[in-house]
Motif scaffolding. Sequence first.
Motif, PDB file in Angstrom:
ATOM      1  N   TRP A   1       0.849  -1.190   0.000  1.00  0.00           N
ATOM      2  CA  TRP A   1       0.000   0.000   0.000  1.00  0.00           C
ATOM      3  C   TRP A   1       0.883   1.239   0.000  1.00  0.00           C
ATOM      4  CZ3 TRP A   1      -0.547  -4.243   3.094  1.00  0.00           C
ATOM      5  CH2 TRP A   1      -1.675  -5.036   2.855  1.00  0.00           C
ATOM      6  N   SER A   2       0.385   2.333  -0.571  1.00  0.00           N
ATOM      7  CA  SER A   2       1.187   3.546  -0.711  1.00  0.00           C
ATOM      8  C   SER A   2       0.453   4.747  -0.123  1.00  0.00           C
ATOM      9  CB  SER A   2       1.501   3.816  -2.187  1.00  0.00           C
ATOM     10  OG  SER A   2       2.229   2.742  -2.742  1.00  0.00           O
ATOM     11  N   TYR A   3       1.231   5.796   0.142  1.00  0.00           N
ATOM     12  CA  TYR A   3       0.647   7.033   0.675  1.00  0.00           C
ATOM     13  C   TYR A   3       1.562   8.194   0.321  1.00  0.00           C
ATOM     14  CZ  TYR A   3      -2.042   9.901   4.028  1.00  0.00           C
ATOM     15  OH  TYR A   3      -2.852  10.834   4.622  1.00  0.00           O
TER      16      TYR A   3
ATOM     17  N   LEU B   1       4.866   2.052  13.007  1.00  0.00           N
ATOM     18  CA  LEU B   1       4.529   0.641  12.797  1.00  0.00           C
ATOM     19  C   LEU B   1       4.173  -0.034  14.108  1.00  0.00           C
ATOM     20  CD1 LEU B   1       7.324  -0.262  10.222  1.00  0.00           C
ATOM     21  CD2 LEU B   1       4.876  -0.138   9.747  1.00  0.00           C
ATOM     22  N   ALA B   2       4.970   0.227  15.144  1.00  0.00           N
ATOM     23  CA  ALA B   2       4.709  -0.402  16.442  1.00  0.00           C
ATOM     24  C   ALA B   2       3.362   0.036  17.003  1.00  0.00           C
ATOM     25  CB  ALA B   2       5.830  -0.066  17.416  1.00  0.00           C
ATOM     26  N   CYS B   3       3.018   1.315  16.857  1.00  0.00           N
ATOM     27  CA  CYS B   3       1.734   1.808  17.357  1.00  0.00           C
ATOM     28  C   CYS B   3       0.558   1.090  16.696  1.00  0.00           C
ATOM     29  CB  CYS B   3       1.612   3.309  17.115  1.00  0.00           C
ATOM     30  SG  CYS B   3       2.642   4.333  18.188  1.00  0.00           S
TER      31      CYS B   3
ATOM     32  N   VAL C   1       3.050   6.192   7.698  1.00  0.00           N
ATOM     33  CA  VAL C   1       2.798   4.770   7.964  1.00  0.00           C
ATOM     34  C   VAL C   1       1.299   4.514   8.114  1.00  0.00           C
ATOM     35  CG1 VAL C   1       3.125   2.945   9.682  1.00  0.00           C
ATOM     36  CG2 VAL C   1       5.066   4.349   8.969  1.00  0.00           C
ATOM     37  N   PHE C   2       0.635   5.368   8.906  1.00  0.00           N
ATOM     38  CA  PHE C   2      -0.798   5.187   9.106  1.00  0.00           C
ATOM     39  C   PHE C   2      -1.561   5.298   7.787  1.00  0.00           C
ATOM     40  CE2 PHE C   2      -0.276   7.099  13.622  1.00  0.00           C
ATOM     41  CZ  PHE C   2       0.254   5.902  14.067  1.00  0.00           C
TER      42      PHE C   2
ATOM     43  N   PRO D   1      -8.318  -0.556   8.746  1.00  0.00           N
ATOM     44  CA  PRO D   1      -9.101   0.685   8.888  1.00  0.00           C
ATOM     45  C   PRO D   1      -9.580   0.943  10.309  1.00  0.00           C
ATOM     46  CG  PRO D   1     -10.392  -1.026   7.816  1.00  0.00           C
ATOM     47  CD  PRO D   1      -8.989  -1.544   7.888  1.00  0.00           C
ATOM     48  N   ASP D   2      -9.725  -0.094  11.115  1.00  0.00           N
ATOM     49  CA  ASP D   2     -10.255   0.086  12.471  1.00  0.00           C
ATOM     50  C   ASP D   2      -9.189   0.496  13.480  1.00  0.00           C
ATOM     51  OD1 ASP D   2      -8.978  -2.348  12.236  1.00  0.00           O
ATOM     52  OD2 ASP D   2     -10.292  -3.384  13.662  1.00  0.00           O
ATOM     53  N   ARG D   3      -7.940   0.683  13.025  1.00  0.00           N
ATOM     54  CA  ARG D   3      -6.859   1.065  13.942  1.00  0.00           C
ATOM     55  C   ARG D   3      -6.233   2.421  13.640  1.00  0.00           C
ATOM     56  NH1 ARG D   3      -2.990  -4.327  14.300  1.00  0.00           N
ATOM     57  NH2 ARG D   3      -4.638  -5.920  14.058  1.00  0.00           N
TER      58      ARG D   3
END
Length: 537
Positions: A235-237, A291-293, A341-342, A350-352
Amino acid sequence: MNARNQIDLQIMWNRLIAVVGEQAQVLIRTAFSPIVRECEDISAGIFDLRGRMIAQAVTGTPGHVNSMAESVGHFLRHFPIETMKDGDAYITNDPWMGTGHLNDFVVTTPAFHRGKLVGLFSCTSHLMDIGGLGCGPEGTDVLMEGLSIPMLKLIDQGRVNETLMAMIRTNTRLPVDTEGDTYSLAACNDVGVRALRAMMDEFAIDTLEPLADFIIERSYDAVVEKIAALPRGTWSYDMTIDGYDAPLTLRASLTIDADGVQVDYDGSDPVVPRGINVPLAYTKAYTVFGLACAIAPDVPNNAGSLAAYRVTAPAGSVLNAPYPAPVSARHIVGQMLPDMVFGCLRTPLPDRIPAEGTSCLWNITVRGNWVPDGQDTTQAFALAITTNGGTGARPGLDGLSATAFPSGVHGTPIEIAEIQCPLIFWRKEFREGSGGDGETRGGLGQIMEIGSTEQRPFDLLAAFDRITYPPRGAVGGKDGAPGCVKLAGGRELAGKGLQIIPPDETLIIMTPGGGGLGAPGARTETRRQADREGGYV
Protein backbone atom coordinates in the motif's frame (compact mmCIF):
# COMPACT_ATOMS: atom_id res chain seq x y z
CA MET A 1 13.90 -23.82 29.11
CA ASN A 2 11.75 -24.91 32.07
CA ALA A 3 8.87 -22.86 33.45
CA ARG A 4 10.85 -21.81 36.56
CA ASN A 5 13.64 -20.36 34.43
CA GLN A 6 11.13 -18.47 32.28
CA ILE A 7 9.49 -16.97 35.37
CA ASP A 8 12.89 -15.95 36.75
CA LEU A 9 13.79 -14.31 33.44
CA GLN A 10 10.47 -12.48 33.27
CA ILE A 11 11.02 -11.11 36.78
CA MET A 12 14.52 -9.98 35.80
CA TRP A 13 13.13 -8.37 32.65
CA ASN A 14 10.70 -6.30 34.70
CA ARG A 15 13.49 -5.40 37.10
CA LEU A 16 15.68 -4.29 34.18
CA ILE A 17 12.94 -1.90 33.03
CA ALA A 18 12.95 -0.46 36.55
CA VAL A 19 16.74 -0.02 36.33
CA VAL A 20 16.53 2.04 33.13
CA GLY A 21 13.56 3.92 34.58
CA GLU A 22 15.80 5.01 37.45
CA GLN A 23 18.48 5.95 34.93
CA ALA A 24 15.98 8.19 33.09
CA GLN A 25 14.69 9.86 36.24
CA VAL A 26 18.22 10.80 37.30
CA LEU A 27 18.76 12.43 33.91
CA ILE A 28 15.51 14.41 34.19
CA ARG A 29 16.13 15.51 37.78
CA THR A 30 19.74 16.61 37.29
CA ALA A 31 19.42 18.29 33.87
CA PHE A 32 19.81 22.05 33.53
CA SER A 33 17.76 22.58 30.35
CA PRO A 34 13.98 23.01 30.84
CA ILE A 35 13.29 20.93 27.72
CA VAL A 36 14.77 17.98 29.65
CA ARG A 37 13.68 18.84 33.21
CA GLU A 38 10.12 19.82 32.34
CA CYS A 39 9.43 18.18 28.96
CA GLU A 40 11.45 14.93 29.26
CA ASP A 41 13.05 15.19 25.81
CA ILE A 42 15.37 12.25 26.48
CA SER A 43 16.06 8.57 26.06
CA ALA A 44 17.71 6.02 28.33
CA GLY A 45 18.40 2.34 27.85
CA ILE A 46 20.59 -0.69 28.45
CA PHE A 47 22.37 -2.71 25.75
CA ASP A 48 24.16 -6.03 25.60
CA LEU A 49 27.75 -6.42 24.45
CA ARG A 50 26.58 -6.93 20.87
CA GLY A 51 24.99 -3.48 20.88
CA ARG A 52 21.41 -4.78 21.06
CA MET A 53 18.96 -2.66 23.04
CA ILE A 54 17.56 -4.88 25.79
CA ALA A 55 15.33 -2.38 27.56
CA GLN A 56 14.43 1.29 27.37
CA ALA A 57 12.94 3.63 29.94
CA VAL A 58 9.25 4.28 29.46
CA THR A 59 10.09 7.99 29.48
CA GLY A 60 11.64 9.15 26.21
CA THR A 61 10.85 10.24 22.67
CA PRO A 62 10.82 7.78 19.73
CA GLY A 63 13.31 9.96 17.85
CA HIS A 64 15.81 9.58 20.68
CA VAL A 65 15.09 6.01 21.76
CA ASN A 66 14.98 4.31 18.38
CA SER A 67 17.94 6.20 16.93
CA MET A 68 19.94 5.61 20.13
CA ALA A 69 19.26 1.92 19.46
CA GLU A 70 21.50 2.27 16.39
CA SER A 71 24.03 4.68 17.86
CA VAL A 72 25.44 2.14 20.35
CA GLY A 73 26.59 0.03 17.41
CA HIS A 74 28.58 3.02 16.17
CA PHE A 75 30.18 3.45 19.60
CA LEU A 76 31.24 -0.21 19.53
CA ARG A 77 32.85 0.27 16.12
CA HIS A 78 34.94 3.16 17.45
CA PHE A 79 35.58 1.73 20.92
CA PRO A 80 35.76 -2.10 20.83
CA ILE A 81 34.65 -3.79 24.04
CA GLU A 82 38.12 -5.19 24.74
CA THR A 83 39.43 -1.61 25.08
CA MET A 84 36.76 -0.47 27.56
CA LYS A 85 37.65 0.14 31.20
CA ASP A 86 35.56 0.59 34.32
CA GLY A 87 34.85 4.32 34.70
CA ASP A 88 34.94 5.11 30.96
CA ALA A 89 32.22 7.06 29.14
CA TYR A 90 31.93 8.03 25.47
CA ILE A 91 30.11 10.89 23.76
CA THR A 92 29.02 12.14 20.33
CA ASN A 93 26.46 14.44 18.77
CA ASP A 94 27.14 13.30 15.20
CA PRO A 95 23.70 13.47 13.51
CA TRP A 96 24.40 10.38 11.42
CA MET A 97 25.65 8.25 14.32
CA GLY A 98 23.48 9.82 17.00
CA THR A 99 19.90 11.05 16.97
CA GLY A 100 19.72 13.24 13.90
CA HIS A 101 20.99 16.71 14.84
CA LEU A 102 23.80 18.38 16.76
CA ASN A 103 21.68 19.53 19.71
CA ASP A 104 21.35 15.95 20.99
CA PHE A 105 24.29 14.54 22.93
CA VAL A 106 24.54 10.75 23.23
CA VAL A 107 26.61 9.30 26.09
CA THR A 108 27.40 5.59 26.35
CA THR A 109 28.97 4.00 29.43
CA PRO A 110 30.28 0.43 29.84
CA ALA A 111 28.85 -1.41 32.85
CA PHE A 112 31.26 -3.60 34.81
CA HIS A 113 30.22 -6.10 37.49
CA ARG A 114 32.83 -7.80 39.67
CA GLY A 115 35.54 -6.70 37.22
CA LYS A 116 33.74 -8.05 34.13
CA LEU A 117 32.11 -6.02 31.35
CA VAL A 118 28.44 -7.08 31.29
CA GLY A 119 26.57 -4.40 29.33
CA LEU A 120 26.31 -0.80 28.16
CA PHE A 121 24.13 2.07 29.29
CA SER A 122 23.28 4.82 26.81
CA CYS A 123 21.27 8.02 27.08
CA THR A 124 20.39 11.10 25.08
CA SER A 125 19.04 14.55 25.82
CA HIS A 126 18.45 17.75 23.92
CA LEU A 127 20.83 20.60 24.77
CA MET A 128 19.40 24.04 24.17
CA ASP A 129 22.41 25.71 22.57
CA ILE A 130 25.59 24.29 21.05
CA GLY A 131 26.63 27.40 19.12
CA GLY A 132 26.42 28.03 15.41
CA LEU A 133 23.22 29.51 14.03
CA GLY A 134 21.22 27.93 16.84
CA CYS A 135 18.46 25.33 16.76
CA GLY A 136 16.70 26.56 13.63
CA PRO A 137 16.55 25.61 9.95
CA GLU A 138 18.63 28.48 8.47
CA GLY A 139 21.90 26.60 7.97
CA THR A 140 22.93 25.48 4.50
CA ASP A 141 25.20 22.74 5.83
CA VAL A 142 25.65 20.98 9.16
CA LEU A 143 28.90 22.86 9.81
CA MET A 144 26.89 26.05 10.27
CA GLU A 145 24.56 24.47 12.81
CA GLY A 146 26.87 24.26 15.81
CA LEU A 147 29.68 22.40 17.54
CA SER A 148 30.24 18.90 16.19
CA ILE A 149 31.62 16.27 18.57
CA PRO A 150 32.96 13.15 16.87
CA MET A 151 33.12 9.84 18.71
CA LEU A 152 35.25 10.79 21.74
CA LYS A 153 36.01 9.55 25.22
CA LEU A 154 34.28 11.88 27.69
CA ILE A 155 35.60 10.14 30.81
CA ASP A 156 38.69 7.92 31.02
CA GLN A 157 38.56 5.58 34.03
CA GLY A 158 36.90 8.27 36.11
CA ARG A 159 38.93 11.22 34.78
CA VAL A 160 36.93 13.81 32.86
CA ASN A 161 38.28 14.94 29.50
CA GLU A 162 38.78 18.57 30.55
CA THR A 163 39.93 19.61 27.08
CA LEU A 164 36.65 18.41 25.58
CA MET A 165 34.62 20.07 28.33
CA ALA A 166 36.44 23.35 27.71
CA MET A 167 35.57 23.10 24.01
CA ILE A 168 31.92 22.45 24.87
CA ARG A 169 31.74 25.41 27.29
CA THR A 170 33.38 27.75 24.79
CA ASN A 171 31.07 26.88 21.90
CA THR A 172 27.71 27.69 23.46
CA ARG A 173 25.73 30.74 24.46
CA LEU A 174 24.73 28.89 27.66
CA PRO A 175 27.98 27.47 29.06
CA VAL A 176 26.61 26.61 32.51
CA ASP A 177 23.54 24.81 31.18
CA THR A 178 25.44 22.97 28.46
CA GLU A 179 28.18 21.76 30.81
CA GLY A 180 25.62 20.75 33.41
CA ASP A 181 23.54 18.81 30.89
CA THR A 182 26.64 16.93 29.72
CA TYR A 183 27.42 15.85 33.27
CA SER A 184 23.77 14.87 33.85
CA LEU A 185 24.02 12.44 30.93
CA ALA A 186 27.14 10.82 32.36
CA ALA A 187 25.67 10.75 35.88
CA CYS A 188 22.47 8.95 34.90
CA ASN A 189 24.48 6.18 33.22
CA ASP A 190 26.55 5.80 36.38
CA VAL A 191 23.38 5.39 38.42
CA GLY A 192 22.19 2.79 35.92
CA VAL A 193 25.43 0.86 36.34
CA ARG A 194 25.06 0.83 40.13
CA ALA A 195 21.42 -0.30 39.91
CA LEU A 196 22.39 -3.07 37.48
CA ARG A 197 25.10 -4.33 39.83
CA ALA A 198 22.59 -4.50 42.68
CA MET A 199 20.15 -6.41 40.46
CA MET A 200 22.79 -8.91 39.35
CA ASP A 201 23.84 -9.50 42.95
CA GLU A 202 20.22 -10.00 43.99
CA PHE A 203 19.59 -12.60 41.30
CA ALA A 204 23.08 -14.11 41.61
CA ILE A 205 23.91 -13.77 37.90
CA ASP A 206 27.26 -12.80 36.38
CA THR A 207 26.14 -12.22 32.78
CA LEU A 208 23.18 -10.62 30.98
CA GLU A 209 23.44 -12.83 27.89
CA PRO A 210 20.67 -15.36 28.73
CA LEU A 211 18.35 -12.54 29.80
CA ALA A 212 19.13 -10.49 26.67
CA ASP A 213 18.45 -13.48 24.41
CA PHE A 214 15.17 -14.20 26.22
CA ILE A 215 13.95 -10.59 25.95
CA ILE A 216 14.92 -10.14 22.32
CA GLU A 217 13.64 -13.53 21.13
CA ARG A 218 10.31 -13.22 22.97
CA SER A 219 9.75 -9.69 21.67
CA TYR A 220 10.64 -10.62 18.11
CA ASP A 221 8.34 -13.66 18.17
CA ALA A 222 5.48 -11.55 19.55
CA VAL A 223 5.79 -8.97 16.75
CA VAL A 224 6.12 -11.66 14.06
CA GLU A 225 2.95 -13.31 15.40
CA LYS A 226 1.11 -9.99 15.12
CA ILE A 227 2.37 -9.46 11.57
CA ALA A 228 1.36 -13.00 10.53
CA ALA A 229 -2.26 -12.12 11.31
CA LEU A 230 -2.23 -9.08 8.98
CA PRO A 231 -3.30 -8.99 5.32
CA ARG A 232 -0.46 -9.40 2.83
CA GLY A 233 0.12 -6.77 0.19
CA THR A 234 1.60 -3.39 -0.68
CA TRP A 235 0.00 0.00 0.00
CA SER A 236 1.19 3.55 -0.71
CA TYR A 237 0.65 7.03 0.67
CA ASP A 238 1.69 10.57 -0.30
CA MET A 239 1.84 13.72 1.78
CA THR A 240 2.70 17.29 0.87
CA ILE A 241 3.95 19.55 3.65
CA ASP A 242 5.09 23.16 3.71
CA GLY A 243 8.83 22.58 3.32
CA TYR A 244 11.20 25.52 3.78
CA ASP A 245 10.61 27.83 0.82
CA ALA A 246 8.71 25.38 -1.39
CA PRO A 247 6.30 22.48 -0.76
CA LEU A 248 7.87 19.13 0.03
CA THR A 249 6.37 15.79 -1.03
CA LEU A 250 6.87 12.56 0.91
CA ARG A 251 6.01 9.18 -0.59
CA ALA A 252 5.91 5.81 1.11
CA SER A 253 5.28 2.25 0.02
CA LEU A 254 4.53 -0.32 2.73
CA THR A 255 4.70 -4.05 2.14
CA ILE A 256 3.55 -6.81 4.50
CA ASP A 257 4.90 -10.23 3.55
CA ALA A 258 6.35 -13.38 5.08
CA ASP A 259 9.57 -11.55 5.96
CA GLY A 260 7.89 -8.82 8.03
CA VAL A 261 7.04 -5.22 7.19
CA GLN A 262 9.03 -3.08 4.76
CA VAL A 263 8.58 0.69 4.37
CA ASP A 264 10.32 2.33 1.43
CA TYR A 265 10.36 6.09 0.83
CA ASP A 266 11.39 5.95 -2.82
CA GLY A 267 9.86 8.90 -4.66
CA SER A 268 10.19 11.36 -1.78
CA ASP A 269 11.73 14.72 -2.67
CA PRO A 270 15.52 15.18 -2.61
CA VAL A 271 17.45 17.03 0.09
CA VAL A 272 16.69 20.72 0.41
CA PRO A 273 19.23 23.53 0.97
CA ARG A 274 17.98 24.31 4.51
CA GLY A 275 18.03 22.42 7.79
CA ILE A 276 14.89 20.30 7.62
CA ASN A 277 16.61 17.26 6.09
CA VAL A 278 16.50 13.95 7.96
CA PRO A 279 19.35 11.48 8.53
CA LEU A 280 18.28 7.88 7.90
CA ALA A 281 18.56 6.86 11.58
CA TYR A 282 15.88 9.41 12.52
CA THR A 283 13.74 8.34 9.55
CA LYS A 284 13.91 4.76 10.80
CA ALA A 285 13.20 5.82 14.39
CA TYR A 286 9.84 7.45 13.70
CA THR A 287 8.82 5.00 11.00
CA VAL A 288 9.20 1.96 13.25
CA PHE A 289 7.42 3.85 16.03
CA GLY A 290 4.42 4.32 13.74
CA LEU A 291 4.53 0.64 12.80
CA ALA A 292 4.71 -0.40 16.44
CA CYS A 293 1.73 1.81 17.36
CA ALA A 294 -0.44 0.26 14.66
CA ILE A 295 0.75 -3.35 14.69
CA ALA A 296 2.15 -4.31 18.10
CA PRO A 297 1.60 -1.51 20.65
CA ASP A 298 1.69 -3.90 23.61
CA VAL A 299 5.13 -5.40 22.84
CA PRO A 300 8.04 -3.76 24.76
CA ASN A 301 10.43 -1.74 22.64
CA ASN A 302 13.84 -3.38 22.20
CA ALA A 303 16.10 -4.84 19.52
CA GLY A 304 13.78 -7.82 19.12
CA SER A 305 10.56 -5.90 18.60
CA LEU A 306 12.31 -3.57 16.12
CA ALA A 307 13.89 -6.37 14.08
CA ALA A 308 10.77 -7.31 12.12
CA TYR A 309 10.55 -3.85 10.55
CA ARG A 310 12.72 -2.67 7.64
CA VAL A 311 12.98 0.95 6.50
CA THR A 312 14.71 2.26 3.37
CA ALA A 313 14.99 5.63 1.67
CA PRO A 314 17.03 6.58 -1.40
CA ALA A 315 20.41 8.16 -0.63
CA GLY A 316 20.16 11.88 -1.25
CA SER A 317 16.46 12.10 -0.49
CA VAL A 318 15.14 14.39 2.24
CA LEU A 319 14.62 11.25 4.35
CA ASN A 320 18.18 9.94 3.85
CA ALA A 321 20.21 13.12 3.86
CA PRO A 322 23.97 12.63 3.44
CA TYR A 323 26.68 14.54 5.29
CA PRO A 324 27.06 17.57 5.30
CA ALA A 325 23.39 18.36 4.67
CA PRO A 326 21.80 20.76 7.21
CA VAL A 327 19.60 18.79 9.63
CA SER A 328 19.00 21.00 12.68
CA ALA A 329 15.17 20.96 12.38
CA ARG A 330 14.95 17.36 11.19
CA HIS A 331 11.90 16.82 13.42
CA ILE A 332 9.77 18.95 11.08
CA VAL A 333 9.80 16.19 8.46
CA GLY A 334 10.76 13.19 10.58
CA GLN A 335 7.79 13.46 12.93
CA MET A 336 5.41 13.30 9.95
CA LEU A 337 6.44 9.70 9.28
CA PRO A 338 4.02 7.91 11.62
CA ASP A 339 1.24 9.64 9.65
CA MET A 340 2.84 8.27 6.48
CA VAL A 341 2.80 4.77 7.96
CA PHE A 342 -0.80 5.19 9.11
CA GLY A 343 -1.80 6.37 5.64
CA CYS A 344 -0.37 3.21 4.11
CA LEU A 345 -2.12 1.00 6.69
CA ARG A 346 -5.53 2.68 6.48
CA THR A 347 -6.75 0.24 3.81
CA PRO A 348 -5.66 -3.05 5.44
CA LEU A 349 -6.29 -1.89 9.05
CA PRO A 350 -9.10 0.69 8.89
CA ASP A 351 -10.25 0.09 12.47
CA ARG A 352 -6.86 1.06 13.94
CA ILE A 353 -5.76 4.11 11.98
CA PRO A 354 -6.28 7.78 12.92
CA ALA A 355 -6.46 10.76 10.59
CA GLU A 356 -3.44 13.02 10.19
CA GLY A 357 -2.50 15.22 13.12
CA THR A 358 -0.24 18.21 13.61
CA SER A 359 2.51 15.62 14.13
CA CYS A 360 5.60 17.85 14.21
CA LEU A 361 6.16 19.80 17.40
CA TRP A 362 5.48 23.53 17.31
CA ASN A 363 8.47 24.49 19.46
CA ILE A 364 8.68 28.25 20.03
CA THR A 365 12.46 28.61 19.95
CA VAL A 366 13.57 32.03 21.15
CA ARG A 367 16.91 33.69 21.79
CA GLY A 368 18.21 37.07 22.90
CA ASN A 369 19.55 39.05 25.85
CA TRP A 370 17.93 40.20 29.08
CA VAL A 371 18.54 41.27 32.65
CA PRO A 372 16.93 38.65 34.93
CA ASP A 373 15.20 39.75 38.13
CA GLY A 374 17.72 40.31 40.88
CA GLN A 375 20.62 40.66 38.44
CA ASP A 376 22.41 43.78 37.29
CA THR A 377 24.12 42.44 34.16
CA THR A 378 22.80 41.47 30.75
CA GLN A 379 22.71 37.73 30.10
CA ALA A 380 22.02 35.61 27.05
CA PHE A 381 18.98 33.36 26.93
CA ALA A 382 17.96 30.56 24.57
CA LEU A 383 14.86 28.48 25.10
CA ALA A 384 12.64 26.03 23.25
CA ILE A 385 9.09 26.39 24.54
CA THR A 386 7.51 23.08 23.62
CA THR A 387 3.96 23.41 22.28
CA ASN A 388 1.69 21.13 20.31
CA GLY A 389 -1.30 21.03 18.04
CA GLY A 390 -4.17 18.56 17.83
CA THR A 391 -3.83 14.89 16.98
CA GLY A 392 -5.92 13.20 14.33
CA ALA A 393 -9.32 11.72 15.11
CA ARG A 394 -9.26 8.02 16.00
CA PRO A 395 -11.70 5.21 15.16
CA GLY A 396 -14.42 5.64 17.76
CA LEU A 397 -12.55 8.39 19.62
CA ASP A 398 -11.91 12.08 19.05
CA GLY A 399 -8.34 13.32 18.62
CA LEU A 400 -6.37 14.66 21.55
CA SER A 401 -6.08 18.43 21.92
CA ALA A 402 -2.70 20.19 22.25
CA THR A 403 -0.89 16.86 22.55
CA ALA A 404 2.56 15.94 21.30
CA PHE A 405 2.16 12.88 19.12
CA PRO A 406 4.33 11.20 17.96
CA SER A 407 7.03 12.97 19.97
CA GLY A 408 5.48 12.44 23.40
CA VAL A 409 7.26 15.33 25.12
CA HIS A 410 5.42 17.45 27.66
CA GLY A 411 4.44 21.02 26.95
CA THR A 412 6.65 23.62 28.63
CA PRO A 413 4.77 25.14 31.60
CA ILE A 414 4.20 28.88 31.14
CA GLU A 415 5.63 29.59 34.59
CA ILE A 416 8.91 27.89 33.68
CA ALA A 417 9.19 29.71 30.34
CA GLU A 418 8.59 33.08 31.99
CA ILE A 419 11.29 32.38 34.59
CA GLN A 420 13.84 31.30 31.99
CA CYS A 421 13.46 34.20 29.56
CA PRO A 422 11.87 37.68 29.32
CA LEU A 423 8.68 36.49 27.61
CA ILE A 424 5.20 36.85 29.04
CA PHE A 425 2.22 34.77 27.90
CA TRP A 426 -0.83 37.01 27.66
CA ARG A 427 -2.97 34.18 26.39
CA LYS A 428 -2.75 30.39 26.07
CA GLU A 429 -5.90 28.42 25.38
CA PHE A 430 -7.49 25.85 23.11
CA ARG A 431 -8.18 27.07 19.59
CA GLU A 432 -11.93 26.75 19.24
CA GLY A 433 -13.15 24.88 16.17
CA SER A 434 -9.66 23.96 14.94
CA GLY A 435 -10.22 20.19 14.99
CA GLY A 436 -11.46 18.76 11.70
CA ASP A 437 -15.13 17.73 11.73
CA GLY A 438 -16.08 14.10 11.26
CA GLU A 439 -17.77 11.12 12.85
CA THR A 440 -14.92 11.56 15.29
CA ARG A 441 -13.39 15.02 15.53
CA GLY A 442 -9.74 16.02 15.32
CA GLY A 443 -8.05 17.39 18.44
CA LEU A 444 -7.82 21.14 18.94
CA GLY A 445 -4.75 23.29 18.49
CA GLN A 446 -3.82 26.22 20.73
CA ILE A 447 -3.74 30.01 20.55
CA MET A 448 -0.88 31.79 22.31
CA GLU A 449 -0.19 35.52 22.55
CA ILE A 450 3.35 36.27 23.70
CA GLY A 451 5.03 39.56 24.55
CA SER A 452 8.35 40.65 26.02
CA THR A 453 9.10 42.20 29.40
CA GLU A 454 12.26 43.86 28.02
CA GLN A 455 12.55 46.90 25.81
CA ARG A 456 14.66 45.00 23.31
CA PRO A 457 13.83 42.63 20.44
CA PHE A 458 14.18 38.87 20.61
CA ASP A 459 14.89 36.23 17.97
CA LEU A 460 12.28 33.70 16.88
CA LEU A 461 13.92 30.67 15.26
CA ALA A 462 10.75 29.52 13.53
CA ALA A 463 10.46 25.85 12.61
CA PHE A 464 6.74 25.28 12.06
CA ASP A 465 4.76 23.31 9.49
CA ARG A 466 1.13 22.49 8.57
CA ILE A 467 0.51 26.17 7.73
CA THR A 468 -0.07 25.89 3.99
CA TYR A 469 -0.89 22.18 4.08
CA PRO A 470 -2.93 21.40 7.23
CA PRO A 471 -3.53 17.90 8.66
CA ARG A 472 -5.88 16.04 6.36
CA GLY A 473 -9.08 14.35 7.39
CA ALA A 474 -9.72 10.76 6.32
CA VAL A 475 -12.66 8.60 5.21
CA GLY A 476 -14.79 11.71 4.65
CA GLY A 477 -13.52 13.67 7.66
CA LYS A 478 -12.62 17.34 7.31
CA ASP A 479 -9.11 18.79 7.47
CA GLY A 480 -7.84 20.35 10.67
CA ALA A 481 -7.28 24.10 10.81
CA PRO A 482 -3.90 25.25 9.45
CA GLY A 483 -1.32 26.78 11.74
CA CYS A 484 -0.54 30.48 11.77
CA VAL A 485 2.33 32.70 12.97
CA LYS A 486 1.85 36.45 13.00
CA LEU A 487 2.21 39.67 14.96
CA ALA A 488 -0.72 41.40 16.65
CA GLY A 489 -0.08 44.34 14.35
CA GLY A 490 -1.19 42.12 11.46
CA ARG A 491 2.10 41.13 9.81
CA GLU A 492 2.23 37.44 8.85
CA LEU A 493 5.48 35.71 9.75
CA ALA A 494 7.17 32.91 7.86
CA GLY A 495 6.73 29.42 9.23
CA LYS A 496 10.48 28.80 9.10
CA GLY A 497 13.58 30.88 9.56
CA LEU A 498 15.08 33.45 11.91
CA GLN A 499 12.82 36.48 12.46
CA ILE A 500 13.19 39.44 14.82
CA ILE A 501 10.25 40.21 17.10
CA PRO A 502 10.11 43.92 18.05
CA PRO A 503 9.81 44.64 21.79
CA ASP A 504 6.51 46.49 21.41
CA GLU A 505 4.82 43.70 19.42
CA THR A 506 2.84 40.64 20.50
CA LEU A 507 3.65 37.33 18.84
CA ILE A 508 0.58 35.24 18.02
CA ILE A 509 1.00 31.49 17.53
CA MET A 510 -1.93 29.32 16.41
CA THR A 511 -1.10 25.62 16.23
CA PRO A 512 -2.96 23.34 13.79
CA GLY A 513 -5.90 21.11 14.64
CA GLY A 514 -6.05 17.41 13.85
CA GLY A 515 -7.94 15.98 10.90
CA GLY A 516 -11.42 14.47 11.33
CA LEU A 517 -12.28 10.82 10.66
CA GLY A 518 -15.46 9.65 8.95
CA ALA A 519 -18.33 11.64 7.49
CA PRO A 520 -19.45 14.58 9.65
CA GLY A 521 -23.07 13.53 9.19
CA ALA A 522 -22.36 10.35 11.13
CA ARG A 523 -21.38 12.25 14.29
CA THR A 524 -24.02 11.70 16.94
CA GLU A 525 -26.05 14.57 18.31
CA THR A 526 -24.85 13.64 21.79
CA ARG A 527 -21.26 14.27 20.71
CA ARG A 528 -22.18 17.50 18.96
CA GLN A 529 -23.91 18.75 22.08
CA ALA A 530 -20.82 17.86 24.12
CA ASP A 531 -18.69 19.79 21.59
CA ARG A 532 -20.84 22.89 22.08
CA GLU A 533 -20.93 22.61 25.85
CA GLY A 534 -17.17 22.08 26.04
CA GLY A 535 -16.41 25.05 23.79
CA TYR A 536 -14.74 22.88 21.15
CA VAL A 537 -16.83 24.48 18.38
